[in-house]
Design an enzyme around this catalytic site. Structure first.
Site, PDB file in Angstrom:
ATOM      1  N   VAL A 115       0.834  -1.193   0.000  1.00 38.07           N
ATOM      2  CA  VAL A 115       0.000   0.000   0.000  1.00 38.07           C
ATOM      3  C   VAL A 115       0.882   1.261   0.000  1.00 38.07           C
ATOM      4  O   VAL A 115       1.951   1.274   0.617  1.00 38.07           O
ATOM      5  CB  VAL A 115      -0.934  -0.021   1.243  1.00 38.07           C
ATOM      6  CG1 VAL A 115      -1.730   1.267   1.359  1.00 38.07           C
ATOM      7  CG2 VAL A 115      -1.871  -1.228   1.163  1.00 38.07           C
ATOM      8  N   TYR A 118       4.855   1.495  -0.396  1.00 38.10           N
ATOM      9  CA  TYR A 118       5.370   0.120  -0.303  1.00 38.10           C
ATOM     10  C   TYR A 118       5.182  -0.659  -1.605  1.00 38.10           C
ATOM     11  O   TYR A 118       5.693  -1.769  -1.749  1.00 38.10           O
ATOM     12  CB  TYR A 118       4.712  -0.634   0.856  1.00 38.10           C
ATOM     13  CG  TYR A 118       5.249  -0.235   2.213  1.00 38.10           C
ATOM     14  CD1 TYR A 118       5.046   1.048   2.718  1.00 38.10           C
ATOM     15  CD2 TYR A 118       5.951  -1.132   3.006  1.00 38.10           C
ATOM     16  CE1 TYR A 118       5.524   1.422   3.957  1.00 38.10           C
ATOM     17  CE2 TYR A 118       6.435  -0.771   4.257  1.00 38.10           C
ATOM     18  CZ  TYR A 118       6.215   0.508   4.724  1.00 38.10           C
ATOM     19  OH  TYR A 118       6.692   0.875   5.956  1.00 38.10           O
ATOM     20  N   GLU A 295       1.579  -7.364  15.481  1.00 37.64           N
ATOM     21  CA  GLU A 295       2.589  -8.352  15.898  1.00 37.64           C
ATOM     22  C   GLU A 295       2.422  -8.703  17.385  1.00 37.64           C
ATOM     23  O   GLU A 295       2.618  -9.855  17.789  1.00 37.64           O
ATOM     24  CB  GLU A 295       4.002  -7.812  15.634  1.00 37.64           C
ATOM     25  CG  GLU A 295       5.097  -8.803  15.932  1.00 37.64           C
ATOM     26  CD  GLU A 295       6.440  -8.351  15.405  1.00 37.64           C
ATOM     27  OE1 GLU A 295       6.741  -8.606  14.230  1.00 37.64           O
ATOM     28  OE2 GLU A 295       7.187  -7.708  16.179  1.00 37.64           O
TER      29      GLU A 295
HETATM   30  C1  UD2 Z   1       7.235  -4.752  11.770  1.00 34.14           C
HETATM   31  C2  UD2 Z   1       6.951  -6.157  11.304  1.00 34.14           C
HETATM   32  C3  UD2 Z   1       5.590  -6.202  10.642  1.00 34.14           C
HETATM   33  C4  UD2 Z   1       4.515  -5.611  11.493  1.00 34.14           C
HETATM   34  C5  UD2 Z   1       4.899  -4.227  11.949  1.00 34.14           C
HETATM   35  C6  UD2 Z   1       3.904  -3.726  12.954  1.00 34.14           C
HETATM   36  C7  UD2 Z   1       9.231  -6.444  10.371  1.00 34.14           C
HETATM   37  C8  UD2 Z   1      10.002  -6.896   9.203  1.00 34.14           C
HETATM   38  N1  UD2 Z   1       7.913  -6.540  10.282  1.00 34.14           N
HETATM   39  O1  UD2 Z   1       7.427  -4.129  10.527  1.00 34.14           O
HETATM   40  O2  UD2 Z   1       5.282  -7.548  10.326  1.00 34.14           O
HETATM   41  O3  UD2 Z   1       4.297  -6.448  12.621  1.00 34.14           O
HETATM   42  O4  UD2 Z   1       6.194  -4.220  12.553  1.00 34.14           O
HETATM   43  O5  UD2 Z   1       4.405  -2.729  13.720  1.00 34.14           O
HETATM   44  O6  UD2 Z   1       9.799  -6.035  11.355  1.00 34.14           O
HETATM   45  N2  UD2 Z   1       2.520  -1.739   4.668  1.00 34.14           N
HETATM   46  C9  UD2 Z   1       2.170  -1.172   3.455  1.00 34.14           C
HETATM   47  N3  UD2 Z   1       2.111   0.189   3.370  1.00 34.14           N
HETATM   48  C10 UD2 Z   1       2.372   1.004   4.405  1.00 34.14           C
HETATM   49  C11 UD2 Z   1       2.728   0.421   5.630  1.00 34.14           C
HETATM   50  C12 UD2 Z   1       2.795  -0.956   5.727  1.00 34.14           C
HETATM   51  O7  UD2 Z   1       1.922  -1.854   2.483  1.00 34.14           O
HETATM   52  O8  UD2 Z   1       2.299   2.223   4.239  1.00 34.14           O
HETATM   53  C13 UD2 Z   1       2.525  -3.206   4.784  1.00 34.14           C
HETATM   54  C14 UD2 Z   1       3.705  -3.817   4.051  1.00 34.14           C
HETATM   55  O9  UD2 Z   1       3.372  -5.085   3.607  1.00 34.14           O
HETATM   56  C15 UD2 Z   1       4.741  -3.874   5.142  1.00 34.14           C
HETATM   57  C16 UD2 Z   1       3.911  -4.264   6.352  1.00 34.14           C
HETATM   58  O10 UD2 Z   1       2.675  -3.564   6.156  1.00 34.14           O
HETATM   59  O11 UD2 Z   1       5.769  -4.790   4.840  1.00 34.14           O
HETATM   60  C17 UD2 Z   1       4.485  -3.916   7.711  1.00 34.14           C
HETATM   61  O12 UD2 Z   1       4.859  -2.566   7.767  1.00 34.14           O
HETATM   62  P1  UD2 Z   1       6.383  -2.156   7.952  1.00 34.14           P
HETATM   63  O13 UD2 Z   1       7.207  -3.117   7.181  1.00 34.14           O
HETATM   64  O14 UD2 Z   1       6.602  -0.751   7.724  1.00 34.14           O
HETATM   65  O15 UD2 Z   1       6.530  -2.337   9.468  1.00 34.14           O
HETATM   66  P2  UD2 Z   1       7.870  -2.706  10.230  1.00 34.14           P
HETATM   67  O16 UD2 Z   1       9.032  -2.723   9.328  1.00 34.14           O
HETATM   68  O17 UD2 Z   1       7.984  -1.945  11.493  1.00 34.14           O
END
Ligand code: UD2
Length: 344
Positions: A115, A118, A295
């Site tokens: 989304v 991403y 998570e």
């Molecule tokens: C961590 C966890 C993730 C989730 C999140 C919640 C990792 C690798 N993953 O990710 O599984 O639990 O924390 O806090 O550490 N996304 C979109 N558009 C956006 C935002 C998110 O498509 O604008 C989707 C996308 O598939 C992304 C996922 O949501 O990979 C999780 O978001 P993130 O990767 O930014 O979150 P992150 O890295 O803190």
């Protein structure tokens, strides 16, 4: 005369009788002696201390194969079985040719959100999945995006399908991330049961770099977070505030699981997503949000509904965390991203 003859006869019979008894006794003794002596012709001494030492060496080597011998590696995350006897999947713990046969005809879904910004990760995600994810099996990609027009369809092998679905673009990245649970409650109930047998849910900012196949399939499967596979439960970043529905009290919990890769049978993911989504809604009503969003809810669910299979950090690796040498294969790797830039 007759008297003498009778005495002689009695005397001779007695001597003969005594002789017979003596011979019989001697034979008995001989038989007994032979029976007793025969099996132990030569006395043998067993060196028990040597035998025991050899056995413990063998056991030690056997243990070394499963765990390397440093104190750190005694950690739960390096075992090959959980305390509730679910396998922890590491390279070398399974025979893929057997599993591939067992799963011939199995239909697998891969669920991913791409989304807003991403969307930039999606092409690499899908292309790497074509190369390494469930190769030779039936796969349906369930891609949810607000930018359907921007999706670049990868060259796909036979038996693989790409489904694109529109999804609302929440303003906050946390809400996008949590929205996945809500969507799962709908799709795992309405559509997926007739389309697939197992569902795997993944983050999009990831790349498959090595084989990921049917060895990961199970009723309920979760992956150990690469940053916590050597840690004790006290240091896990579970939600610790009792007010949250994701609360896990001190002393509970086995592993810290990462929400970037988990899966299971479709009905199991339905139950999981309903529980997590209900928790998210409860928290929203109280105007709170769990420390690691969905998570945290996922971890709570898995404390009380133990996974039937656990994936080692081979299946979720982060090049920024230490102890990479303990994880020989890195199959699904987190991409480095500029959070500040991508989330705005
Ligand atoms: C961590 C966890 C993730 C989730 C999140 C919640 C990792 C690798 N993953 O990710 O599984 O639990 O924390 O806090 O550490 N996304 C979109 N558009 C956006 C935002 C998110 O498509 O604008 C989707 C996308 O598939 C992304 C996922 O949501 O990979 C999780 O978001 P993130 O990767 O930014 O979150 P992150 O890295 O803190």
């Amino acid at each position: 005369m007759l008297e003498n003859w009778r005495y002689m006869l009695i005397f001779r019979s007695s001597v003969f009788g005594i002789l017979v008894i003596f011979m019989l006794l001697m034979m008995g003794f001989w038989v007994q002696k032979e029976n007793v002596v025969f099996p132990y012709k030569n006395e043998q001494t067993i060196d028990w201390s040597k035998t025991v030492a050899e056995k413990s060496k063998e056991l030690e080597q056997c243990e070394k194969k499963l765990l390397s011998n440093t104190a750190e590696n005694k950690s739960m995350g390096l075992n090959t079985l959980t305390p509730w006897l679910a396998p922890i999947v590491w390279d070398g713990t399974y025979d893929l040719s057997i599993l591939d046969k067992q799963h011939s005809g199995t239909r697998i879904g891969l669920f991913v959100f791409a989304v807003k910004k991403y969307i930039r990760f999606l092409q690499l995600f899908l292309e790497s999945a074509e190369r390494y994810f469930m190769v030779g099996h039936k796969v349906t990609y369930y891609v949810f995006t607000d930018k359907v027009d921007e999706v670049v369809k990868p060259k796909m092998a036979d038996g693989r399908i790409l489904q694109l679905h529109n999804v609302v673009a929440d303003q906050r990245w946390q809400d996008v991330s949590m929205r996945r649970m809500e969507i799962l409650t709908v799709y795992t109930k309405e559509y997926m049961p007739s389309e697939i047998d197992y569902l795997v849910c993944a983050d999009v900012d990831m790349v498959f770099t090595d084989h990921v196949g049917v060895e990961i399939l199970g009723d309920l499967v979760a992956t150990i977070h690469p940053g916590y596979f050597l840690s004790e439960p006290e240091s896990f970043t579970y939600e610790r505030r009792p007010i949250s529905a994701a609360y896990i009290p001190d002393g509970e919990g086995d592993f810290y699981y990462m929400a970037a890769f988990y899966g299971g049978k479709v009905d199991e993911i339905y139950k999981l997503s309903v529980a997590c989504q209900n928790g998210i809604i409860e928290d929203k009503k109280k105007n709170i949000e769990a420390v690691w969003q969905e998570e945290s809810h996922l971890n709570r669910y898995l404390v009380y509904n133990k996974p039937t299979k656990v994936l080692s950090p081979e299946y979720l690796w982060d090049t920024n965390v230490p102890y990479g040498d303990l994880v020989k294969k890195k199959r699904f790797v987190i991409l480095n991203k500029n959070n500040q830039e991508i989330r705005n």
